[in-house]
Motif scaffolding. Structure first.
Motif, short mmCIF file in Angstrom:
data_model
loop_
_atom_site.label_atom_id
_atom_site.label_comp_id
_atom_site.label_asym_id
_atom_site.label_seq_id
_atom_site.Cartn_x
_atom_site.Cartn_y
_atom_site.Cartn_z
N PHE A 163 0.84 -1.19 0.00
CA PHE A 163 0.00 0.00 0.00
C PHE A 163 0.88 1.25 0.00
N ALA A 164 0.66 2.11 -0.99
CA ALA A 164 1.36 3.39 -1.05
C ALA A 164 0.38 4.50 -0.70
N GLN A 165 0.75 5.34 0.26
CA GLN A 165 -0.11 6.44 0.72
C GLN A 165 0.35 7.72 0.03
N ASN A 166 -0.52 8.30 -0.77
CA ASN A 166 -0.14 9.41 -1.66
C ASN A 166 -0.57 10.79 -1.17
N MET A 167 -0.85 10.90 0.13
CA MET A 167 -1.15 12.19 0.75
C MET A 167 -2.27 12.93 0.01
N MET A 168 -2.26 14.26 0.15
CA MET A 168 -3.30 15.07 -0.49
C MET A 168 -2.93 15.46 -1.92
N TYR A 169 -1.76 15.03 -2.40
CA TYR A 169 -1.32 15.43 -3.73
C TYR A 169 -1.91 14.54 -4.81
N SER A 170 -2.30 13.35 -4.42
CA SER A 170 -3.02 12.47 -5.33
C SER A 170 -4.34 12.00 -4.73
N HIS A 171 -4.55 12.27 -3.44
CA HIS A 171 -5.77 11.87 -2.73
C HIS A 171 -6.08 10.40 -2.96
N SER A 172 -5.08 9.55 -2.73
CA SER A 172 -5.32 8.14 -3.02
C SER A 172 -4.38 7.24 -2.22
N ILE A 173 -4.77 5.97 -2.20
CA ILE A 173 -3.91 4.88 -1.75
C ILE A 173 -3.79 3.94 -2.95
N THR A 174 -2.59 3.68 -3.41
CA THR A 174 -2.41 2.77 -4.53
C THR A 174 -1.90 1.44 -4.01
N VAL A 175 -2.51 0.36 -4.50
CA VAL A 175 -2.22 -0.98 -4.00
C VAL A 175 -1.60 -1.80 -5.12
N TYR A 176 -0.47 -2.47 -4.80
CA TYR A 176 0.27 -3.26 -5.79
C TYR A 176 0.44 -4.69 -5.29
N ASP A 177 0.63 -5.61 -6.25
CA ASP A 177 0.91 -6.98 -5.88
C ASP A 177 2.39 -7.28 -6.11
#
Length: 530
Positions: free
Chosen positions: A228-242
């Motif tokens: 899980f990558a936490q992208n703060m308010m600059y992307s407003h997202s959590i990106t999940v990778y396998d």
């Protein structure tokens, strides 16, 4: 026109990027650059007389024109490699990224249109910007382009008035350091004064670099094959990778608070994901939100803040790692930063930067049951393997708090070092490791005595770190050095220093694959095989 473009670029490159200038100063050609200038003039004449010979640079090429290309990409923030003069895969990736951002054909070939676009990127201006960044407060940043302020303990640097709709378009951070995956021993010694390279066997090698609409503040392994990558308010997202480095899902931080039981908040709100922690079975992830965006949240925290300012309280999101959906929202304190789950899955702990305390959340009840006062600027957390105690780095001090998780009483490890930031613990619970943001060291602490038994300088601004499954190695990101250091825990000897993309800030370790994932705040995730 290609030659003219290179002539323009050659003029601007003659002032070294590290040199500072006043706004009214002029660039002067360095006499040492005469061969390059002569080469450029020749190119200009050839291109005017024989347009068909217009130069193109492609992967595999080498020479002074590649050096200048790399310098221009460095200055524009697209390339972090050392200007080697060889057009390799990293240079090609940087060119493609530049082309994509400038609406050019994305082919990695540096031809007339790409050169024309590059001509508008002034290395001179970027040099001043990089110098300003390097001489500003060397503290943790919530934004890739903050206005830096520094307090006496070199705490985390937060913008006083974060934008309501921030845009992460181009990183204004120090450029990348080098294209090679590992430096020479001499370079490593320069990065690590006082520590000698003692072993180069079993080197970390770069396996994958992940790009996308990301600005990762942290990267955390779930324990069950997801990252899980936490992208703060600059992307407003959590990106999940396998484990195949595939983007499994982008989780928006937008939530309808009223649907989660917070009726006074109407409509949708956005968060700003900072860090993540997972239950031991990997079923749930808990993500801290630096602040919330929307009506009713009008007093966000800043670098220098205190409980008396009554900053907005924020939330943890509980994410189901099977559905990858936010299914619970848990109120905590003001500006929660780091969080951790106790190994027995009783508690989630969150450090609240601006309310100066620790939120203790009962996992079964999904609500805060205790608030432990700690003092100015708590951040890193680690829980002992037996789940009896938690250690918290308090960055506004030189101390680490020891919180008893049975009665929530507090003891202290005193005088560990200036501004402790991140903590990790060995699997046996014998030694604690702390990055000391205020002095640039990593400390090894004997938990039986509470004493620091060793320190090492891994690079400029060590921030986060992770530990191998057997506890024999720690991996440390050095924010301003743009490096990751592999350190043997038995004697704190640096075994290897690898160069990474600019502003590495988060790191995690996968014990099943022996891979190290590094979050670079400038917009990428790098995966190393060890």
């Amino acid at each position: 026109m290609d030659g003219l473009a290179y002539l323009h670029l050659a003029e601007t490159w003659e002032t070294p990027p590290a040199q500072t200038r006043s706004p009214n100063s002029k660039n002067h050609l360095n006499l040492a650059s005469t061969p390059l200038l002569f080469f450029t003039i020749c190119l200009t004449i050839l291109n005017l007389v024989y347009p068909a010979l217009a130069i193109k640079i492609t992967k595999g090429d080498s020479g002074p024109e590649v050096v200048e290309l790399q310098k221009t990409l460095q200055a524009s923030g697209h390339f972090g490699g050392r200007a080697t003069g060889f057009y390799g895969s990293l240079t090609q990736a940087a060119v493609k990224k530049f082309q994509a951002e400038n609406n050019l054909k994305v082919d990695g070939i540096v031809g007339p249109q790409t050169i024309s676009a590059l001509k508008g990127k002034s290395p001179a201006a970027s040099a001043d910007e990089a110098y300003t960044e390097k001489t500003s407060s060397k503290v943790d940043r919530p934004s890739p382009s903050p206005t830096a302020t520094e307090n006496s303990n070199k705490l985390e640097d937060n913008t006083q008035n974060p934008p309501k709709q921030p845009l992460f378009q181009k990183p204004f951070l120090p450029p990348f350091k080098t294209e090679t995956s590992a430096p020479s021993p001499e370079q490593a010694e320069n990065e690590s004064p006082g520590k000698r390279l003692v072993n180069t066997e079993g080197k970390m090698t770069l396996k994958k670099t992940i790009y996308g609409k990301i600005s990762p503040k942290s990267i955390v392994y779930s324990g069950a094959g997801l990252f899980f990558a936490q992208n703060m308010m600059y992307s407003h997202s959590i990106t999940v990778y396998d484990r195949k480095f595939k983007l499994v899902k982008t989780i928006s931080d937008t939530v309808n608070l009223s649907k989660f039981g917070f009726s006074k908040f109407k409509g949708n709100y956005q968060g700003s994901p900072v860090e993540a922690a997972f239950s031991t079975d990997g079923k749930y992830g808990y993500v801290s939100n630096y602040q919330m965006y929307g009506s009713g949240f009008d007093n966000p925290g800043s670098d220098k803040c205190s409980p008396s300012a009554k900053h907005d309280q924020s939330f943890l999101y509980r994410i189901n790692t099977q559905t990858l959906k936010i299914e619970k929202i848990i109120p905590v304190g003001a500006v929660p930063k780091f969080n951790a789950v106790s190994p027995d899955n009783r508690f989630v702990l969150a450090t609240n930067w601006c309310s100066w305390d620790l939120s203790v959340v009962d996992i079964n009840k999904n609500r805060e049951i205790e608030r432990v006062k700690l003092g100015a600027y708590p951040r890193g957390i680690v829980v002992t393997p037996d789940s009896k105690n938690a250690y918290i780095a308090v960055m506004g001090s030189s101390d680490i708090a020891k919180v008893n998780l049975l009665d929530f009483s507090v003891e202290w490890l005193k005088n560990i070092g200036n501004a402790p930031r991140h903590l990790t613990i060995d699997p046996n619970g014998k030694y604690l490791y702390a990055t000391l943001n205020g002095e640039g060291n990593v400390a090894k602490i004997d938990l039986k005595t509470g004493e620091v038994v060793d320190k090492v300088s891994t690079g400029n601004a060590p921030r986060s770190m992770t530990i191998s499954g057997d506890g024999k190695l720690i991996y440390v990101v050095n924010y301003f050095s743009n490096t990751v250091s592999k350190v043997r825990t038995s004697d704190l000897r640096i075994l290897q220093t690898v160069n990474v993309n600019s502003s590495p800030i988060g790191i995690t370790y996968d014990p099943e694959t022996n891979q190290v994932w590094v979050a670079c705040y400038s917009g990428s995730i790098m995966v190393f095989q060890d």
